[in-house]
Scaffold this motif. Structure first.
Motif: not given
Ligand code: PXG
Length: 404
Positions: A338-345
């Protein structure tokens, strides 16, 4: 320049092994200089920094405007203590309040100190404003939280390693599951003074809660006269694609906690922001710090905020982050769940069958990319927000090669 004893990687690491406490397990790279998104080790090998000191380097290494502020201020005045005023502190307080649309701020040095400050503010507000009986105040926190390393803070961690061997701990905290609104509502009592939460749990492995979670939490807190204290030490100041991550939910907390990038990657400085009603529980002598609000850190922080605003770093993080995530999601990797996060986090979850995230970080290091695992299976990608699309493409080429 590296000192004579520390001009080769192994010799440097050997000094650390021999003379430092063994409270970290760093990747075996010894960094000697840096500029922007790039760092160089003692053997002059170049790497792209994709950790950004856990979001303390949002503006990149040695940003020229921040360095100029540092040098100018260092040439004039560095420390006064709060026994006297200095000419940088007031302007920083105003700029912080304007940016966060808050009425007042209390400036400290490290993230953990700011969290401690929030705990003290919430408790005293509970006693003097809400009317909670003396020493009964309770603060609700979440499973898998990370708010720092002081004994009070690790005392309310759910992570056994952070606590084990360091008790006894301060009472007055109640753990509930993250991203669970019913649990919050059920946990609140007449003695609850605050709900302390991260908008995204960074150290827990980049856990992004459901849309609307913070909105619902803010509503519940308001209904029960409980302060919402948001730890934006890692998520704040542009990292997630907004100035503050809570903007995604259209809310403003009662206490906003900032650190890391406030120091522009140069100097430790942290702060809490709150309404006058909350902040005015502090009277002279209640709280403080020798270095809190020192003019050097304040001058740097003023420049650090100017850079974030002037260079539109939140917008850049949103755009580049979306591109980065879509490219990572588009790769056909047998190793990534899975790839997760928001913006560059951004977190890439490594399948257990493929080994640990640490192994991949070690291989990325060989490829010239410095990233760090979090929570065993997650590789964290968090480059400075000044990164260009070319920088990200440079990284993607290597990341995709390794992961596919
Ligand atoms: N809150 C959050 C959300 C954090 O990520 C802190 C508080 C504490 O900040 P200070 O400045 O006291 O470290 C953090 C810190 C480390 C380390 O090496 C720290 C963090 C993340 C990863 C490693 O101590 N976050």
């Amino acid at each position: 320049m590296a000192t004579k004893e520390c001009s080769a990687t192994e010799a440097c690491i050997d000094l650390v092994d021999r003379y430092s406490a063994h409270n970290y397990l760093p990747l075996p790279v010894v960094i000697a200089r840096a500029e922007g998104v790039w760092v160089w080790d003692v053997e002059d090998k170049q790497y792209l920094d994709m950790l950004s000191a856990y979001s303390a380097l949002n503006q990149g290494h040695r940003h020229p405007k921040i360095m100029a502020a540092l040098h100018d201020q260092a040439a004039r005045l560095t420390l006064t203590s709060r026994a006297f005023h200095n000419d940088q502190f007031g302007p920083l307080c105003k700029n912080l309040c304007d940016l966060a649309h808050m009425e007042s701020t209390l400036v400290m040095n490290t993230g953990a100190e700011a969290v401690e400050t929030a705990v003290k503010a919430a408790r005293k507000w509970g006693y003097t404003v809400k009317g909670v009986p003396r020493d009964r105040a309770e603060i609700i926190v979440c499973d898998n939280n990370f708010h720092g390393r002081t004994t009070t803070i690790v005392g309310f961690s759910s992570e056994e390693q952070y606590r084990s061997g360091f008790g006894p701990f301060a009472p007055g905290f109640r753990l509930i599951p993250y991203n669970n609104i019913d649990a919050l509502e059920k946990a609140i009592t007449a003695e609850t003074v605050a709900f302390l939460v991260e908008p995204i749990q960074g150290e827990a492995g980049i856990i992004v809660p459901d849309d609307g979670y913070l909105r619902a939490a803010a509503d519940i807190c308001e209904r029960h006269n409980v302060l919402l204290a948001l730890d934006e030490i890692q998520t704040g100041l542009g990292r997630t694609g907004k100035m503050f991550c809570c903007e995604y939910d259209g809310i403003s907390p009662d206490i906003l906690i900032l650190g890391k990038a406030l120091g522009g990657g140069v100097i430790p400085i942290s702060a809490i922001l709150a309404s006058r009603e909350v902040m005015d529980v502090f009277t002279p002598g209640d709280h403080g710090s020798t270095f809190g609000g020192n003019p050097l850190a304040c001058a740097v922080a003023i420049a650090a905020l100017d850079v974030i605003i002037g260079e539109k770093l939140p917008e850049k993080a949103a755009q580049l982050g979306a591109y980065f995530v879509s490219e990572l999601e588009g790769m056909d990797s047998p190793h990534i769940k899975e790839i997760r996060g928001r913006g560059l986090l951004i977190g890439a979850y490594v399948k257990e069958s493929s080994g640990t995230a640490r192994t991949f970080c070690e291989k990325l290091m060989e490829e010239g990319i410095l990233a760090k695992e979090t929570h065993g299976q997650v590789i964290r990608f968090a480059p400075p927000l000044i990164a260009t699309k070319e920088d990200i493409d440079w990284a993607l080429e290597r990341i995709v090669k390794l992961l596919t």
